[in-house]
Design an enzyme around this catalytic site. Structure first.
Site, PDB file in Angstrom:
ATOM      1  N   ASN A 150     -34.285 -59.356 -20.927  1.00  0.00           N
ATOM      2  CA  ASN A 150     -33.369 -58.207 -20.759  1.00  0.00           C
ATOM      3  C   ASN A 150     -33.010 -57.941 -19.297  1.00  0.00           C
ATOM      4  OD1 ASN A 150     -33.217 -57.189 -23.602  1.00  0.00           O
ATOM      5  ND2 ASN A 150     -35.431 -57.051 -23.301  1.00  0.00           N
TER       6      ASN A 150
ATOM      7  N   TYR B 126     -42.307 -55.595 -14.458  1.00  0.00           N
ATOM      8  CA  TYR B 126     -41.025 -54.872 -14.471  1.00  0.00           C
ATOM      9  C   TYR B 126     -40.459 -54.781 -13.048  1.00  0.00           C
ATOM     10  CZ  TYR B 126     -38.204 -50.581 -14.264  1.00  0.00           C
ATOM     11  OH  TYR B 126     -37.235 -49.643 -13.996  1.00  0.00           O
TER      12      TYR B 126
ATOM     13  N   LYS C 239     -36.946 -56.255 -11.236  1.00  0.00           N
ATOM     14  CA  LYS C 239     -35.975 -55.486 -10.449  1.00  0.00           C
ATOM     15  C   LYS C 239     -35.743 -56.150  -9.087  1.00  0.00           C
ATOM     16  CE  LYS C 239     -34.904 -52.472 -13.455  1.00  0.00           C
ATOM     17  NZ  LYS C 239     -33.541 -52.441 -13.991  1.00  0.00           N
TER      18      LYS C 239
ATOM     19  N   SER D 291     -35.382 -50.282  -9.011  1.00  0.00           N
ATOM     20  CA  SER D 291     -36.433 -49.289  -9.272  1.00  0.00           C
ATOM     21  C   SER D 291     -37.422 -49.180  -8.128  1.00  0.00           C
ATOM     22  CB  SER D 291     -37.187 -49.694 -10.538  1.00  0.00           C
ATOM     23  OG  SER D 291     -38.375 -48.926 -10.692  1.00  0.00           O
TER      24      SER D 291
HETATM   25  N1  LIG Z   1     -35.068 -43.286 -15.649  1.00  0.00           N
HETATM   26  C1  LIG Z   1     -35.605 -43.575 -14.455  1.00  0.00           C
HETATM   27  O1  LIG Z   1     -36.254 -42.704 -13.834  1.00  0.00           O
HETATM   28  C2  LIG Z   1     -35.414 -44.923 -13.847  1.00  0.00           C
HETATM   29  C3  LIG Z   1     -34.610 -45.896 -14.411  1.00  0.00           C
HETATM   30  N2  LIG Z   1     -34.422 -47.100 -13.776  1.00  0.00           N
HETATM   31  C4  LIG Z   1     -33.565 -48.128 -14.341  1.00  0.00           C
HETATM   32  O2  LIG Z   1     -32.351 -47.552 -14.791  1.00  0.00           O
HETATM   33  C5  LIG Z   1     -31.895 -48.221 -15.950  1.00  0.00           C
HETATM   34  C6  LIG Z   1     -31.693 -47.218 -17.072  1.00  0.00           C
HETATM   35  O3  LIG Z   1     -32.945 -46.611 -17.338  1.00  0.00           O
HETATM   36  P1  LIG Z   1     -33.085 -45.414 -18.386  1.00  0.00           P
HETATM   37  O4  LIG Z   1     -31.745 -44.827 -18.661  1.00  0.00           O
HETATM   38  O5  LIG Z   1     -34.168 -44.557 -17.899  1.00  0.00           O
HETATM   39  O6  LIG Z   1     -33.629 -46.203 -19.648  1.00  0.00           O
HETATM   40  P2  LIG Z   1     -33.253 -45.968 -21.180  1.00  0.00           P
HETATM   41  O7  LIG Z   1     -34.222 -46.766 -21.988  1.00  0.00           O
HETATM   42  O8  LIG Z   1     -33.111 -44.510 -21.462  1.00  0.00           O
HETATM   43  O9  LIG Z   1     -31.809 -46.645 -21.250  1.00  0.00           O
HETATM   44  C7  LIG Z   1     -31.640 -48.029 -21.201  1.00  0.00           C
HETATM   45  C8  LIG Z   1     -30.504 -48.374 -22.139  1.00  0.00           C
HETATM   46  O10 LIG Z   1     -30.263 -49.770 -22.037  1.00  0.00           O
HETATM   47  C9  LIG Z   1     -30.073 -50.281 -23.341  1.00  0.00           C
HETATM   48  N3  LIG Z   1     -30.488 -51.670 -23.330  1.00  0.00           N
HETATM   49  C10 LIG Z   1     -31.727 -52.168 -23.058  1.00  0.00           C
HETATM   50  N4  LIG Z   1     -31.695 -53.509 -23.127  1.00  0.00           N
HETATM   51  C11 LIG Z   1     -30.428 -53.859 -23.462  1.00  0.00           C
HETATM   52  C12 LIG Z   1     -29.790 -55.099 -23.698  1.00  0.00           C
HETATM   53  N5  LIG Z   1     -30.471 -56.248 -23.629  1.00  0.00           N
HETATM   54  N6  LIG Z   1     -28.472 -55.097 -23.988  1.00  0.00           N
HETATM   55  C13 LIG Z   1     -27.774 -53.925 -24.072  1.00  0.00           C
HETATM   56  N7  LIG Z   1     -28.337 -52.723 -23.891  1.00  0.00           N
HETATM   57  C14 LIG Z   1     -29.649 -52.683 -23.585  1.00  0.00           C
HETATM   58  C15 LIG Z   1     -30.947 -49.428 -24.254  1.00  0.00           C
HETATM   59  O11 LIG Z   1     -30.454 -49.450 -25.591  1.00  0.00           O
HETATM   60  C16 LIG Z   1     -30.826 -48.060 -23.600  1.00  0.00           C
HETATM   61  O12 LIG Z   1     -29.799 -47.273 -24.169  1.00  0.00           O
HETATM   62  C17 LIG Z   1     -32.933 -49.293 -16.276  1.00  0.00           C
HETATM   63  O13 LIG Z   1     -32.508 -50.534 -15.762  1.00  0.00           O
HETATM   64  C18 LIG Z   1     -34.171 -48.804 -15.557  1.00  0.00           C
HETATM   65  O14 LIG Z   1     -35.011 -49.901 -15.206  1.00  0.00           O
HETATM   66  C19 LIG Z   1     -35.023 -47.380 -12.579  1.00  0.00           C
HETATM   67  C20 LIG Z   1     -35.852 -46.476 -12.000  1.00  0.00           C
HETATM   68  C21 LIG Z   1     -36.135 -45.173 -12.564  1.00  0.00           C
HETATM   69  O1  LIG Z   2     -38.452 -47.549 -12.913  1.00  0.00           O
HETATM   70  C1  LIG Z   2     -38.884 -46.560 -13.464  1.00  0.00           C
HETATM   71  O2  LIG Z   2     -39.528 -45.630 -12.720  1.00  0.00           O
HETATM   72  C2  LIG Z   2     -39.745 -44.296 -13.204  1.00  0.00           C
HETATM   73  C3  LIG Z   2     -40.845 -43.678 -12.345  1.00  0.00           C
HETATM   74  O3  LIG Z   2     -42.011 -44.440 -12.500  1.00  0.00           O
HETATM   75  P1  LIG Z   2     -43.392 -43.773 -12.952  1.00  0.00           P
HETATM   76  O4  LIG Z   2     -44.335 -44.948 -13.165  1.00  0.00           O
HETATM   77  O5  LIG Z   2     -43.843 -42.909 -11.797  1.00  0.00           O
HETATM   78  O6  LIG Z   2     -43.123 -42.951 -14.189  1.00  0.00           O
HETATM   79  C4  LIG Z   2     -40.120 -44.329 -14.691  1.00  0.00           C
HETATM   80  O7  LIG Z   2     -40.300 -43.018 -15.176  1.00  0.00           O
HETATM   81  C5  LIG Z   2     -38.982 -45.050 -15.428  1.00  0.00           C
HETATM   82  O8  LIG Z   2     -39.258 -45.116 -16.815  1.00  0.00           O
HETATM   83  C6  LIG Z   2     -38.864 -46.459 -14.922  1.00  0.00           C
HETATM   84  O9  LIG Z   2     -37.747 -47.096 -15.514  1.00  0.00           O
END
Ligand SMILES: NC(=O)C1=CN([C@@H]2O[C@H](COP(=O)(O)OP(=O)(O)OC[C@H]3O[C@@H](n4cnc5c(N)ncnc54)[C@H](O)[C@@H]3O)[C@@H](O)[C@H]2O)C=CC1
Ligand SMILES: O=C1O[C@H](COP(=O)(O)O)[C@@H](O)[C@H](O)[C@H]1O
Length: 257
Positions: free
Chosen positions: A84, A146, A150, A109
């Protein structure tokens, strides 16, 4: 000027924050392997980013890609991040170049650099008085597989910028939490990214003029150990939120006028 933007991973939390702030500001094409659960702006493509044909089709007429789709779990196993996060991200970059897209904004990330948080530095690192700062020029130092995925995405972006002249921003997102900073979690408070700062930062990634950038995606937290200076300078990021203004869920202080 409004741009035609493809948002992968649109059905997730970061997608929600971006669309919550910017739904009316750009022309959106949303892509996710899960269909939307409520009304969304623009058109919605249900597809997996590892499906090369579907990704190529989704790029048609697009100016900017915001690439969020992937496995966001810090504990995600290698087979999932390989498929992914690494293979999927390469598919997105390659299709973007072939379609003549100008720019890809990649959701990196904090976990790409998580092992700078050594036992000797923590927990002081997470506190306001500590002046240790990562600025985005340091080498990746992932804290899990993970994070390795990234770092690989950032390197793919560097390659597609250098070799194909694609404009690329890698945003090392901290901890996106809606409404208030994480509670009883110093690391999360140090790297909190509010929903409105998230939308604003990705808007600046869409609009600013740059070649290749790695920036930290956090609010202007007093506790921060990630510098936001590069995001300010290169992108014009001007965050409004700070975890220090909160006591639990309650906002108790306002920024100076
Ligand atoms: N939420 C956070 O605090 C952080 C998020 N990120 C990054 O931001 C991005 C989004 O994260 P979130 O919105 O929190 O996660 P999330 O799990 O809420 O959203 C990810 C979305 O990507 C879709 N997805 C996953 N694999 C897929 C694939 N192979 N093809 C099509 N769709 C796919 C899922 O269905 C989901 O809707 C990720 O890349 C994550 O690593 C990075 C650091 C922190
Ligand atoms: O990359 C990500 O980082 C956030 C923050 O990390 P955490 O280990 O302190 O929770 C995480 O919440 C998020 O799911 C992840 O995609």
């Amino acid at each position: 000027m409004a741009q035609s933007v493809l948002l992968t991973g649109a059905a997730g939390r970061v997608g929600e924050a971006i669309l919550g702030g910017l739904a009316d500001d750009h022309e959106w094409r949303l892509l996710d392997r899960n269909p939307p659960t409520d009304d969304q702006p623009g058109e919605f493509v249900v597809a997996d980013i590892t499906d090369d044909d579907a990704v190529r089709e989704a790029m048609d007429g697009i100016d900017v890609v915001i690439h969020l789709a992937g496995d966001p779990r810090p504990e995600a196993p290698w087979d999932s991040v390989l498929t992914n996060n690494i293979d999927g991200t390469q598919t997105v970059f390659e299709a973007a170049v072939d379609a003549g897209v100008e720019r890809v904004v990649f959701a990196s990330s904090n976990h790409a650099v998580g092992n700078y948080e050594t036992d000797a530095r923590t927990p002081e690192l997470y506190r306001e008085h500590d002046d240790y700062l990562l600025d985005g020029t340091e080498l990746p130092r992932p804290s899990n597989l993970y994070g390795v995925s990234k770092a690989a995405g950032e390197t793919l972006g560097r390659y597609y910028h250098d070799e194909h002249d694609l404009s690329v921003a890698c945003v090392r997102i901290g901890n996106l939490t809606e409404g208030h900073p994480p509670i009883d979690y110093e690391r999360g408070q140090a790297m909190w990214l509010s929903y409105r700062d998230c939308a604003h930062l990705f808007d600046r990634c869409i609009r600013a003029d740059y070649g290749y950038e790695i920036v930290y995606g956090i609010s202007d937290n007093d506790r921060k150990y990630y510098s936001i200076e590069r995001a300010r300078e290169a992108l014009g990021y001007d965050p409004q939120d700070n975890s220090a203004y909160y006591d639990g869920e309650e906002r108790v202080a306002e920024p100076d006028a």
